[in-house]
Design an enzyme around this catalytic site. Sequence first.
Site, mmCIF file in Angstrom:
data_model
loop_
_atom_site.group_PDB
_atom_site.id
_atom_site.type_symbol
_atom_site.label_atom_id
_atom_site.label_comp_id
_atom_site.label_asym_id
_atom_site.label_seq_id
_atom_site.Cartn_x
_atom_site.Cartn_y
_atom_site.Cartn_z
ATOM 1 N N GLY A 14 0.704 -1.078 -0.004
ATOM 2 C CA GLY A 14 0.033 -0.130 -0.116
ATOM 3 C C GLY A 14 0.880 1.364 0.136
ATOM 4 O O GLY A 14 0.567 2.215 -0.768
ATOM 5 N N ASN A 15 1.855 1.320 0.850
ATOM 6 C CA ASN A 15 2.784 2.496 0.655
ATOM 7 C C ASN A 15 3.431 2.846 -0.555
ATOM 8 O O ASN A 15 3.892 3.711 -0.780
ATOM 9 C CB ASN A 15 4.054 2.303 1.713
ATOM 10 N N LYS A 132 -8.815 -7.143 12.967
ATOM 11 C CA LYS A 132 -8.482 -5.944 11.805
ATOM 12 C C LYS A 132 -9.182 -4.832 11.872
ATOM 13 O O LYS A 132 -10.308 -4.781 11.632
ATOM 14 C CB LYS A 132 -8.211 -6.804 10.430
ATOM 15 N N LYS A 217 -3.267 -8.853 1.941
ATOM 16 C CA LYS A 217 -2.387 -9.074 0.682
ATOM 17 C C LYS A 217 -1.418 -9.766 0.322
ATOM 18 O O LYS A 217 -1.087 -10.285 -0.554
ATOM 19 C CB LYS A 217 -2.536 -7.602 0.255
ATOM 20 N N LYS A 279 4.660 -10.671 5.807
ATOM 21 C CA LYS A 279 5.495 -10.977 4.383
ATOM 22 C C LYS A 279 6.345 -12.339 4.557
ATOM 23 O O LYS A 279 6.420 -12.958 3.708
ATOM 24 C CB LYS A 279 6.402 -9.768 4.013
HETATM 25 P P1 ADP Z 1 3.285 -2.701 3.092
HETATM 26 O O1 ADP Z 1 2.376 -1.576 2.813
HETATM 27 O O2 ADP Z 1 4.092 -2.924 1.926
HETATM 28 O O3 ADP Z 1 2.492 -3.992 3.238
HETATM 29 P P2 ADP Z 1 4.024 -2.586 5.859
HETATM 30 O O4 ADP Z 1 4.448 -1.235 6.613
HETATM 31 O O5 ADP Z 1 2.907 -3.604 5.971
HETATM 32 O O6 ADP Z 1 4.212 -2.276 4.249
HETATM 33 O O7 ADP Z 1 5.355 -3.401 5.950
HETATM 34 C C1 ADP Z 1 6.693 -3.032 5.708
HETATM 35 C C2 ADP Z 1 7.546 -2.352 6.909
HETATM 36 O O8 ADP Z 1 7.829 -3.354 8.025
HETATM 37 C C3 ADP Z 1 8.703 -1.654 6.600
HETATM 38 O O9 ADP Z 1 8.539 -0.235 6.215
HETATM 39 C C4 ADP Z 1 9.309 -1.795 7.991
HETATM 40 O O10 ADP Z 1 9.287 -0.670 8.626
HETATM 41 C C5 ADP Z 1 8.748 -2.697 8.947
HETATM 42 N N1 ADP Z 1 9.181 -3.732 9.459
HETATM 43 C C6 ADP Z 1 8.897 -4.364 10.663
HETATM 44 N N2 ADP Z 1 9.961 -5.472 11.277
HETATM 45 C C7 ADP Z 1 10.756 -5.352 10.092
HETATM 46 C C8 ADP Z 1 11.853 -6.244 10.092
HETATM 47 N N3 ADP Z 1 12.433 -7.214 10.911
HETATM 48 N N4 ADP Z 1 12.820 -5.777 9.157
HETATM 49 C C9 ADP Z 1 12.469 -5.012 8.146
HETATM 50 N N5 ADP Z 1 11.274 -4.095 8.116
HETATM 51 C C10 ADP Z 1 10.534 -4.489 9.208
HETATM 52 MG MG MG Z 2 1.349 -4.632 4.961
#
Ligand code: ADP
Ligand code: MG
Length: 319
Positions: A14-15, A132, A217, A279
């Site tokens: 989403g970002n 959620k 997602k 992820k």
């Molecule tokens: P998206 O919108 O792509 O799903 P999210 O914000 O849900 O993005 O997830 C990505 C974020 O996870 C990164 O920007 C980071 O700040 C965070 N994050 C949390 N734990 C970790 C980790 N162990 N290593 C890297 N990033 C992490």
């Molecule tokens: Mg996310």
Amino acid sequence: MTSTPKLAVLAVGGNALILDEKHKTVQDQYAAVVECMDHVVALMRDGWNVVVTHGNGPQVGFILRRSELSRHELHEVPLDSCGADTQGAIGYLFQKALVNAFKKAGMDRQAVTVVTQVEVDANDPAFKKPTKPIGSFMPEADARVKMEKEGWTMVEDAGRGWRRVVASPLPKRIVERDAILTLIDHGFTVIAVGGGGIPVVQNAAGELNGVEAVIDKDFGGALLAASLPVDLFIIATAVEKAAINFRKPNERWLDVITVDEARKFQSEGHFAAGSMGPKIEAAISFVSRTGKPAVITNLESLNQAVAGKSGTRVVANPK
Ligand code: ADP
Ligand code: MG
């Protein structure tokens, strides 16, 4: 091209569409998509076929807010319908950007979005414990009315007010899977399973019904990738790699990890729930089902990551 292109599923976070609080309009989102699609076209020129999927959290939030503000005049939009609306609207942005990028690159291709239903299990434990958060905060009195009249589950959020929570069940089956594969086989660039897919349940008669839930997602993307003859599952997010001891003095960025190592780090709590956690879980799920690798990276590093020179790659355990 003489050799058959390899196939990748790219899940865009989403970002990647909403860069920051000041860039939320549809035009802003389109500008972000254009940049994103330049990376996709570069991958395609490297001999990859790419199926794109994307998040929709902020966009669903906008629809719900509009719905709340116009409640005195218009009906509310059910969550499955929000999913369909955003798949179509975001898919259109991707299609437009892809068609333009193909033209610029002299590629004779078309992009197409598939509004995708994803079956979830009506008995998924997530329905018993919705977690959620969705929509705006509201005062307790309003929340009580919603709980009574609409059957919503509401939780109090540390002084900020009450907010609706919905279930996030696991995706089980992509209803339009065969249509997606047929389009890929005929040379279309497909956008599908947006927002994790529209959650539907099947009844005893085999009929589908939309449910008031959301699918993660990252998990929807993993199921899409595992349901197709995919060579690589790519999760594009805001960071180039995943780290252990994230944001601590002993932080260590990960290059290549096996499924078992990923599970171990996950159980040790290195990946935050709701961001990096899903992820890693999605990558584990894809790799353990297919034996093929998954990579987590940002859009800037996409091409390097596909070449194995960047990102965090999750690979199958050695035999
Ligand atoms: P998206 O919108 O792509 O799903 P999210 O914000 O849900 O993005 O997830 C990505 C974020 O996870 C990164 O920007 C980071 O700040 C965070 N994050 C949390 N734990 C970790 C980790 N162990 N290593 C890297 N990033 C992490
Ligand atoms: Mg996310």
